[in-house]
Design a protein around this motif. Structure first.
Motif, PDB file in Angstrom:
ATOM      1  N   ALA A   1       0.833  -1.211   0.000  1.00 26.13           N
ATOM      2  CA  ALA A   1       0.000   0.000   0.000  1.00 26.13           C
ATOM      3  C   ALA A   1       0.863   1.255   0.000  1.00 26.13           C
ATOM      4  O   ALA A   1       0.544   2.249  -0.663  1.00 26.13           O
ATOM      5  N   SER A   2       1.975   1.222   0.731  1.00 25.77           N
ATOM      6  CA  SER A   2       2.863   2.380   0.806  1.00 25.77           C
ATOM      7  C   SER A   2       3.532   2.658  -0.540  1.00 25.77           C
ATOM      8  O   SER A   2       3.608   3.811  -0.985  1.00 25.77           O
ATOM      9  N   VAL A   3       4.015   1.601  -1.203  1.00 26.59           N
ATOM     10  CA  VAL A   3       4.647   1.793  -2.517  1.00 26.59           C
ATOM     11  C   VAL A   3       3.603   2.214  -3.542  1.00 26.59           C
ATOM     12  O   VAL A   3       3.871   3.050  -4.415  1.00 26.59           O
ATOM     13  N   GLN A   4       2.402   1.675  -3.431  1.00 24.85           N
ATOM     14  CA  GLN A   4       1.334   2.082  -4.341  1.00 24.85           C
ATOM     15  C   GLN A   4       1.044   3.578  -4.197  1.00 24.85           C
ATOM     16  O   GLN A   4       0.846   4.285  -5.194  1.00 24.85           O
ATOM     17  N   LYS A   5       1.042   4.044  -2.972  1.00 26.56           N
ATOM     18  CA  LYS A   5       0.823   5.470  -2.723  1.00 26.56           C
ATOM     19  C   LYS A   5       1.933   6.302  -3.375  1.00 26.56           C
ATOM     20  O   LYS A   5       1.681   7.377  -3.937  1.00 26.56           O
ATOM     21  N   PHE A   6       3.168   5.808  -3.317  1.00 25.10           N
ATOM     22  CA  PHE A   6       4.290   6.487  -3.963  1.00 25.10           C
ATOM     23  C   PHE A   6       4.085   6.559  -5.476  1.00 25.10           C
ATOM     24  O   PHE A   6       4.305   7.606  -6.101  1.00 25.10           O
ATOM     25  N   TYR A   7       3.655   5.455  -6.081  1.00 25.64           N
ATOM     26  CA  TYR A   7       3.397   5.457  -7.519  1.00 25.64           C
ATOM     27  C   TYR A   7       2.346   6.517  -7.886  1.00 25.64           C
ATOM     28  O   TYR A   7       2.498   7.258  -8.862  1.00 25.64           O
ATOM     29  N   LYS A   8       1.288   6.574  -7.076  1.00 26.58           N
ATOM     30  CA  LYS A   8       0.218   7.527  -7.378  1.00 26.58           C
ATOM     31  C   LYS A   8       0.692   8.965  -7.218  1.00 26.58           C
ATOM     32  O   LYS A   8       0.315   9.849  -7.994  1.00 26.58           O
ATOM     33  N   SER A   9       1.549   9.192  -6.215  1.00 30.53           N
ATOM     34  CA  SER A   9       2.069  10.546  -6.011  1.00 30.53           C
ATOM     35  C   SER A   9       2.947  10.993  -7.163  1.00 30.53           C
ATOM     36  O   SER A   9       3.117  12.189  -7.410  1.00 30.53           O
ATOM     37  N   ALA A  10       3.525  10.014  -7.869  1.00 30.72           N
ATOM     38  CA  ALA A  10       4.358  10.339  -9.030  1.00 30.72           C
ATOM     39  C   ALA A  10       3.520  10.590 -10.278  1.00 30.72           C
ATOM     40  O   ALA A  10       4.066  10.891 -11.345  1.00 30.72           O
ATOM     41  N   GLY A  11       2.212  10.459 -10.135  1.00 34.47           N
ATOM     42  CA  GLY A  11       1.322  10.750 -11.255  1.00 34.47           C
ATOM     43  C   GLY A  11       1.135   9.603 -12.224  1.00 34.47           C
ATOM     44  O   GLY A  11       0.627   9.799 -13.335  1.00 34.47           O
ATOM     45  N   LEU A  12       1.506   8.384 -11.839  1.00 30.30           N
ATOM     46  CA  LEU A  12       1.369   7.256 -12.747  1.00 30.30           C
ATOM     47  C   LEU A  12      -0.093   6.894 -12.959  1.00 30.30           C
ATOM     48  O   LEU A  12      -0.898   6.953 -12.032  1.00 30.30           O
ATOM     49  N   GLN A  13      -0.411   6.524 -14.171  1.00 29.71           N
ATOM     50  CA  GLN A  13      -1.762   6.119 -14.531  1.00 29.71           C
ATOM     51  C   GLN A  13      -1.738   4.711 -15.109  1.00 29.71           C
ATOM     52  O   GLN A  13      -0.685   4.194 -15.494  1.00 29.71           O
ATOM     53  N   LYS A  14      -2.893   4.084 -15.149  1.00 32.68           N
ATOM     54  CA  LYS A  14      -3.013   2.727 -15.654  1.00 32.68           C
ATOM     55  C   LYS A  14      -2.276   2.562 -16.981  1.00 32.68           C
ATOM     56  O   LYS A  14      -2.433   3.382 -17.886  1.00 32.68           O
ATOM     57  N   GLY A  15      -1.458   1.531 -17.076  1.00 29.90           N
ATOM     58  CA  GLY A  15      -0.721   1.262 -18.308  1.00 29.90           C
ATOM     59  C   GLY A  15       0.677   1.842 -18.345  1.00 29.90           C
ATOM     60  O   GLY A  15       1.488   1.477 -19.214  1.00 29.90           O
TER      61      GLY A  15
END
Length: 658
Positions: free
Chosen positions: A128-142
């Protein structure tokens, strides 16, 4: 003369009747009013009615999805078949399904670290923590996340977070050269790089920080770099927030992973062809195809059960690393190891097998052969009471190694030889808990895999050697190759020889026992005066000779129509190639195989060339000896031991019979 087929293990009735395979067959019989009494009948049904079979896998394993599908698969020819259009699911969601926080998810260790035990509760927080990091970097599906990482827990956490988020994962092990990693990653334009500062192999620490800086410079679309500090090697000082240390993300308190459901065929990860003779092909797999296949294979073929411990020696650059994580679908604990399989001693992994009470121990055929040649007796040295199965893949396992396993490891163990590939991230042929094990044979063709051996005229043959083909589509086949307009590379890789039929590139025999023998890669098959010979036949025979540590054989077709077949042997320490040993080698090949298998000349070489994933490089060696352009003949960055090729380059004239 060849040895007679030897039955060396048979399952007890209790093993069969307690298996999920038995329960699945019973369920299918009830659902369709059938009377399928054994594996052979179930297999034939899974091929003849493959649409029903794959729908049964979806239903039997109670896969969770959104949406509705109107058909299981389209009527298009391979490779254009579409599966379960209209539904959305997520592979990682099923890994975490029905897992208690206190149950064990991973056990991990390296050459230099203590054992790490990770529960599902801890894993949820980390992912969950790494997922939050990905989202903060602006990553989108794909979007793509790539990793230049070793086989450690942090890498698995980053992969699971990417898959849960609908991102596309791709990884290389840090023993890949920078140019080789760039050849792979640049093609898919990643947004995030996960990188390990160092790794340990054979007791030596390899600092990768400078190479990672090169990698960062070569990947133009990167937004973030996530550093995993390892082996007491610190990450470079961060000058901005574009670079982050993994340690700051490994103690996440939230356990609320958000699972992004995606279309059945949306990409889950990109794997790569070996890239030994050209740019690696980026092979894209889909969420749904991997999910169905991995449930089928781990539970029905491998008989992995809830609470068991599953280990397979691998690196992050080999498809078996992805497959190890599939054992979590079965409710098993995945055991991760990073380092040399022979450090500090060749029996070290067997010792860990006993210490951790592993139920399934997976490795490569060369590792088992090396243990056999060193006369190890793991079953005598260690308590392997928990061990149920030994898995082998990567290359054909010779019959004498089957004998060694049952003599020196464990008489009651189930030896599961399997063969598949990066192309499908699974095995086409492998294990069956209902069948005996015969020395030198893979037990079965896997459910849903319409494997046949075809002769030169495209006719299916049994008890003869032929090209391995798959005549029915499977959902685990690649959804596409990255940047492959019009499926051109995809078709040329598998469908050029037989349009609409998958040609895998192996030379196989379907035996009288309905098992399978792999005779080697068909592109490495030796065609000597019109007679085809598999390289595996040579290596199996030579394994009997204790003086030989390893070997490689090629056949060179000269422009004048003549042939020259050299055999290259790597000898054990202190052994010399004299007339007596030459005669012993030739006699062994003549008696075990045929007079045509006797080489024209035998050479001693210091090291046999291997790919990073552990495959012998017969094709590239042949190209070098035929004086092809060296840049096209092989890629040193894709090799485990690139210096080994120098012997063939330096001595090309004398080694090629000129």
């Amino acid at each position: 003369m060849k040895k007679e087929i030897q039955k060396i293990w048979s399952p007890a009735s209790a093993q069969i009747e307690s298996s999920e395979l038995y329960r699945f067959r019973t369920w299918v019989n009830h659902k369709y009013g059938l009377q399928l009494r054994n594996y052979q009948q179930l297999y034939e049904w899974s091929i003849d009615l493959y649409v029903n079979f794959w729908q049964c896998i979806l239903e039997y394993f109670e896969m969770e999805y959104s949406g509705i599908y109107s058909e299981v698969c389209s009527n298009d020819p391979m490779p254009y078949v579409r599966w379960f259009d209209g539904i959305q699911l997520n592979y990682a969601e099923h890994l975490f399904k029905n897992k208690a926080d206190t149950d064990m998810a991973f056990i991990s260790f390296t050459e230099s670290s203590e054992l790490r035990y990770t529960t599902w509760g801890q894993l949820k927080g980390q992912v969950a923590s790494v997922q939050k990091f990905y989202k903060s970097a602006g990553l989108q599906k794909g979007d793509r996340v790539v990793a230049y990482c070793s086989n450690i827990l942090e890498t698995s956490v980053c992969m699971l977070a990417a898959v849960a988020s609908g991102l596309v994962w791709s990884s290389c092990s840090p023993d890949f050269g920078v140019s080789s990693a760039l050849d792979r990653f640049k093609q898919i334009e990643p947004i995030i790089l996960v990188a390990v500062t160092a790794y340990s192999y054979g007791g030596k620490v390899f600092d990768k920080t400078s190479q990672i800086q090169e990698l960062i410079s070569g990947l133009k679309n990167l937004k973030k770099v996530l550093w995993i500090e390892s082996c007491d090697i610190a990450a470079p000082k961060f000058e901005n927030d574009q670079q982050v240390a993994m340690t700051s993300l490994m103690n996440g308190e939230s356990k609320n992973i958000q699972f992004e459901r995606v279309a059945f065929s949306d990409p889950i990860w990109v794997l790569y062809s070996s890239g030994t003779t050209g740019l690696p092909k980026p092979i894209v797999h889909g969420h749904g195809g991997m999910l169905l296949e991995h449930y089928k294979y781990t539970v029905l073929q491998n008989d992995i059960r809830k609470g068991e411990r599953f280990f397979w020696y691998s690196t992050t650059g080999w498809m078996m690393w992805n497959f190890v994580h599939a054992s979590l679908l079965a409710g098993a604990t995945a055991v991760l190891y990073d380092g040399s399989p022979g450090y500090p001693k060749l029996d070290s992994l067997w010792q860990k097998c006993a210490e951790l009470k592993m139920h399934h121990f997976g490795t490569s055929a060369p590792f088992l052969v090396a243990c056999m040649k060193e006369n190890l007796e793991p079953g005598v040295q260690f308590d392997l009471g928990s061990l149920r199965s030994i898995g082998s893949t990567g290359s054909p396992l010779p019959a004498e190694c089957f004998d060694w396993v049952y003599r020196a490891v464990k008489e009651e163990v189930w030896l599961c030889s399997m063969s598949g590939g990066t192309d499908v991230c699974t095995a086409f042929v492998g294990s069956c808990i209902e069948r005996p094990v015969y020395a030198g044979q893979i037990q079965c063709r896997a459910l849903g895999a319409a494997v046949q051996a075809w002769d030169d005229s495209g006719r299916s043959v049994n008890q003869e050697v032929g090209e391995m083909v798959i005549t029915r589509p499977m959902p685990c086949m690649p959804v596409f190759f990255w940047n492959d307009q019009g499926f051109e590379k995809y078709i040329s890789s598998y469908f050029e020889m037989y349009p609409g039929v998958w040609r895998h590139g192996d030379w196989i025999e379907i035996t009288a026992e309905d098992g399978v023998i792999i005779h080697g890669r068909s592109d490495a098959t030796l065609n000597r005066q019109g007679v085809r010979m598999g390289t595996a036949e040579f290596y199996s025979a030579l394994n009997e000779l204790e003086e030989i540590a390893d070997a490689l054989v090629v056949n060179l077709e000269k422009t004048n129509g003549e042939h020259f077949m050299p055999l290259f042997v790597q000898l054990k320490s202190g052994v010399l190639l004299n007339d007596e040993l030459r005669k012993k080698i030739n006699t062994c090949l003549r008696l075990r195989c045929s007079p045509r298998h006797v080489p024209d000349e035998i050479f001693v070489c210091p090291d046999i060339p291997y790919t990073i994933s552990g495959k012998k490089m017969e094709g590239p060696v042949k190209k070098v000896l035929l004086k092809a352009d060296l840049k096209k003949a092989y890629n040193p960055d894709a090799m485990r031991n690139p210096l080994s090729m120098q012997y063939f380059i330096t001595n090309v004239d004398s080694l090629s019979g000129n």
